[in-house]
Design a protein around this motif. Structure first.
Motif, PDB file in Angstrom:
ATOM      1  N   PRO A 193       0.478  -1.209   0.251  1.00 54.88           N
ATOM      2  CA  PRO A 193       0.079  -0.135  -0.005  1.00 54.88           C
ATOM      3  C   PRO A 193       1.118   0.931  -0.556  1.00 54.88           C
ATOM      4  O   PRO A 193       0.358   2.413  -0.535  1.00 54.88           O
ATOM      5  N   ALA A 194       2.161   1.354   0.967  1.00 53.86           N
ATOM      6  CA  ALA A 194       2.281   2.530   1.130  1.00 53.86           C
ATOM      7  C   ALA A 194       3.334   3.022  -0.321  1.00 53.86           C
ATOM      8  O   ALA A 194       3.540   3.966  -0.671  1.00 53.86           O
ATOM      9  N   LEU A 195       3.819   2.128  -1.084  1.00 56.60           N
ATOM     10  CA  LEU A 195       3.759   2.162  -3.181  1.00 56.60           C
ATOM     11  C   LEU A 195       2.775   3.127  -3.507  1.00 56.60           C
ATOM     12  O   LEU A 195       3.047   3.848  -4.622  1.00 56.60           O
ATOM     13  N   VAL A 196       1.834   1.771  -3.645  1.00 56.95           N
ATOM     14  CA  VAL A 196       0.361   2.150  -4.660  1.00 56.95           C
ATOM     15  C   VAL A 196       0.212   3.887  -3.818  1.00 56.95           C
ATOM     16  O   VAL A 196      -0.172   4.370  -5.237  1.00 56.95           O
ATOM     17  N   ALA A 197      -0.090   4.081  -2.821  1.00 57.59           N
ATOM     18  CA  ALA A 197      -0.642   5.524  -2.300  1.00 57.59           C
ATOM     19  C   ALA A 197       0.410   6.610  -2.380  1.00 57.59           C
ATOM     20  O   ALA A 197      -0.625   7.661  -3.318  1.00 57.59           O
ATOM     21  N   ALA A 198       1.740   6.217  -2.461  1.00 55.24           N
ATOM     22  CA  ALA A 198       2.856   7.399  -2.853  1.00 55.24           C
ATOM     23  C   ALA A 198       2.379   7.813  -4.660  1.00 55.24           C
ATOM     24  O   ALA A 198       2.574   9.293  -4.985  1.00 55.24           O
ATOM     25  N   THR A 215      13.256  -0.520  -6.994  1.00 58.53           N
ATOM     26  CA  THR A 215      14.310   0.029  -6.176  1.00 58.53           C
ATOM     27  C   THR A 215      13.728   1.269  -4.995  1.00 58.53           C
ATOM     28  O   THR A 215      14.856   1.962  -4.202  1.00 58.53           O
ATOM     29  N   CYS A 216      12.934   1.604  -5.303  1.00 58.35           N
ATOM     30  CA  CYS A 216      11.774   2.733  -3.779  1.00 58.35           C
ATOM     31  C   CYS A 216      11.832   1.917  -2.803  1.00 58.35           C
ATOM     32  O   CYS A 216      11.838   1.119  -2.785  1.00 58.35           O
ATOM     33  N   PRO A 217      12.057   2.979  -2.187  1.00 56.90           N
ATOM     34  CA  PRO A 217      12.122   2.351  -0.945  1.00 56.90           C
ATOM     35  C   PRO A 217      10.830   2.618   0.043  1.00 56.90           C
ATOM     36  O   PRO A 217      10.927   0.874   0.109  1.00 56.90           O
ATOM     37  N   GLU A 218       9.489   1.953  -0.868  1.00 58.31           N
ATOM     38  CA  GLU A 218       7.953   2.100  -0.451  1.00 58.31           C
ATOM     39  C   GLU A 218       7.821   0.582  -0.999  1.00 58.31           C
ATOM     40  O   GLU A 218       6.872  -0.036  -0.340  1.00 58.31           O
ATOM     41  N   PRO A 269      16.888   4.306  -7.455  1.00 51.80           N
ATOM     42  CA  PRO A 269      17.254   4.656  -6.304  1.00 51.80           C
ATOM     43  C   PRO A 269      16.003   5.817  -5.862  1.00 51.80           C
ATOM     44  O   PRO A 269      17.513   6.150  -5.908  1.00 51.80           O
ATOM     45  N   GLN A 270      15.259   6.122  -5.332  1.00 53.67           N
ATOM     46  CA  GLN A 270      14.479   7.150  -4.184  1.00 53.67           C
ATOM     47  C   GLN A 270      13.574   7.053  -4.087  1.00 53.67           C
ATOM     48  O   GLN A 270      12.923   6.055  -5.126  1.00 53.67           O
ATOM     49  N   PRO A 271      12.739   7.536  -3.692  1.00 55.39           N
ATOM     50  CA  PRO A 271      11.554   7.129  -2.905  1.00 55.39           C
ATOM     51  C   PRO A 271      10.332   7.145  -3.928  1.00 55.39           C
ATOM     52  O   PRO A 271      10.519   8.618  -5.505  1.00 55.39           O
ATOM     53  N   ALA A 272       9.010   7.371  -3.922  1.00 57.62           N
ATOM     54  CA  ALA A 272       8.567   6.694  -5.535  1.00 57.62           C
ATOM     55  C   ALA A 272       7.839   8.554  -6.406  1.00 57.62           C
ATOM     56  O   ALA A 272       7.595   8.140  -6.782  1.00 57.62           O
ATOM     57  N   ALA A 273       7.295   8.598  -4.879  1.00 59.07           N
ATOM     58  CA  ALA A 273       7.471  10.453  -5.628  1.00 59.07           C
ATOM     59  C   ALA A 273       8.004  11.342  -6.180  1.00 59.07           C
ATOM     60  O   ALA A 273       7.760  11.744  -6.731  1.00 59.07           O
TER      61      ALA A 273
END
Length: 370
Positions: free
Chosen positions: A26-31, A258-261, A347-351
């Motif tokens: 969910p964290a990736l999907v929502a981001a 490779t996103c942290p989420e 590699p970086q946060p999804a947003a």
């Protein structure tokens, strides 16, 4: 200016994060959704209650549109238990040889019941439902449309795209040979459906344009069906290239691994950074169904007895082994699914990745217009 496709879904960007089962918490999907794209929950392996629970978590993280993706499968499977027993023996021996203290076991079910997953999807009521491995029934499609759920069908050939349009899908996602993970093929053999994205995309756009027939004539009552491009797209300029060839949006999966989420194993993420193009192959060793990923130690050592087991039987047998490999940091024993351009991951946060992709997309558009 929003494209008609983005406007219809209520998203800001023509960007979809692929529903990668097992790697899209969910964290990736929502981001991704909160950043203006369409986040997708890959629910192919999830039991119905888990689908409902994760959908609730996504909603708790934001109120943006999101998708749920499922595999179209029979509710029941029959397995050759003698073949299963032989495969288990050899898989257990391989795990012992590799130093993993885990052994195979027989699951209560080979996979969740699709009809139960579908019912949970309907109850969760996402903005979008996407499907691979087959076409849903007219009754199921009608059920989704009654809930105002937009339906995207996955196709790996023009014939499969036409099948989805005839079934009433709102859009078709064409999965080029470059795409990572399981092939969505259902009308052909996987080998016959390995068509490069930038060949498949214009062929499909032409075939589906306003219901064009063999001579390109507009059929009575025809409708324009958006075509989504998937496979090897890792940056904004590639998204624009797909748009030039007729895509209404681009679907990216490997780019988000490779996103942290993302819940992909750390060893898997690390291996993607060093992946070479010739290492990406079509593999059946982990699940019994053709999928694209890294050719690693497990693929090379896969027992011959297990190679003939179909999906989802083999997938269920190797699941505990893959979990143990992830816990031990053994990426070389994991199903390291990825697309052809895997080493281009950032590699970086999804947003931040969504913002970066759209910045590259806008720069490419300006360069093309100049």
């Amino acid at each position: 200016m929003l494209s008609p496709f983005a406007n219809r879904l209520g998203i800001e960007h023509p960007l979809i994060q692929a529903p990668m089962s097992g790697s899209t918490p969910p964290a990736l999907v929502a981001a991704v959704s909160n950043a203006g794209g369409l986040g997708s929950l890959g629910a192919g392996y999830l039991e119905p209650q888990a689908i409902l629970d994760q959908a609730a978590q996504i909603r708790a993280l934001g109120d943006r549109p999101y998708a749920i993706g499922l595999f179209v499968l029979p509710d029941e499977f029959e397995a050759d238990m003698a073949a299963v027993a032989k495969a288990r023996e050899q898989l257990d021996a391989l795990m012992a040889q590799e130093g993993l203290d885990v052994r195979t076991s027989l699951p209560a079910r080979w996979a969740p019941r699709f009809s139960d997953q579908f019912a949970a999807l309907c109850e969760a009521r996402p903005a979008v439902a996407s499907f691979a491995f087959g076409v849903i029934s007219p009754a199921q499609l009608g059920e989704l449309h009654r809930r105002d759920i937009y339906v995207i069908g996955t196709a790996t050939t023009v014939a499969e795209a036409r099948a989805w349009v005839e079934a009433g899908a709102d859009a078709v996602c064409v999965q080029g040979a470059e795409a990572g993970g399981h092939r969505g093929t259902f009308l052909h053999s996987a080998e016959d459906a390995m068509i490069g994205l930038f060949a498949l995309l214009p062929l499909t756009v032409h075939a589906l344009a306003a219901g064009a027939g063999a001579a390109g004539a507009r059929a009575a009552g025809a409708r324009d069906v958006p075509v989504i491009a998937a496979g090897g797209i890792m940056d904004g300029s590639s998204m624009l290239a797909a748009e030039v060839l007729g895509a209404a949006a681009s679907q990216l999966g490997t780019a988000f691994l490779t996103c942290p989420e993302c819940s992909a194993a750390a060893a898997w993420k690390q291996d993607l950074l060093q992946a070479e193009d010739h290492q990406v192959a079509t593999i059946r060793s982990f699940s019994g169904r053709a999928a694209r990923g890294l050719r690693n130690r497990f693929v090379e050592a896969m027992p011959e007895a297990a190679q003939g087991l179909p999906y989802p039987v083999l997938n269920a047998l190797t699941a505990p082994l893959r979990r143990a490999a992830a816990a031990a940091g053994r990426g070389d024993l994991l199903s390291e699914w990825c697309g052809q351009a895997a080493s281009l991951v950032r590699p970086q946060p999804a947003a931040e990745l969504v913002a970066r992709l759209m910045h590259e997309y806008r720069l490419a558009r300006r360069a093309l217009a100049s």
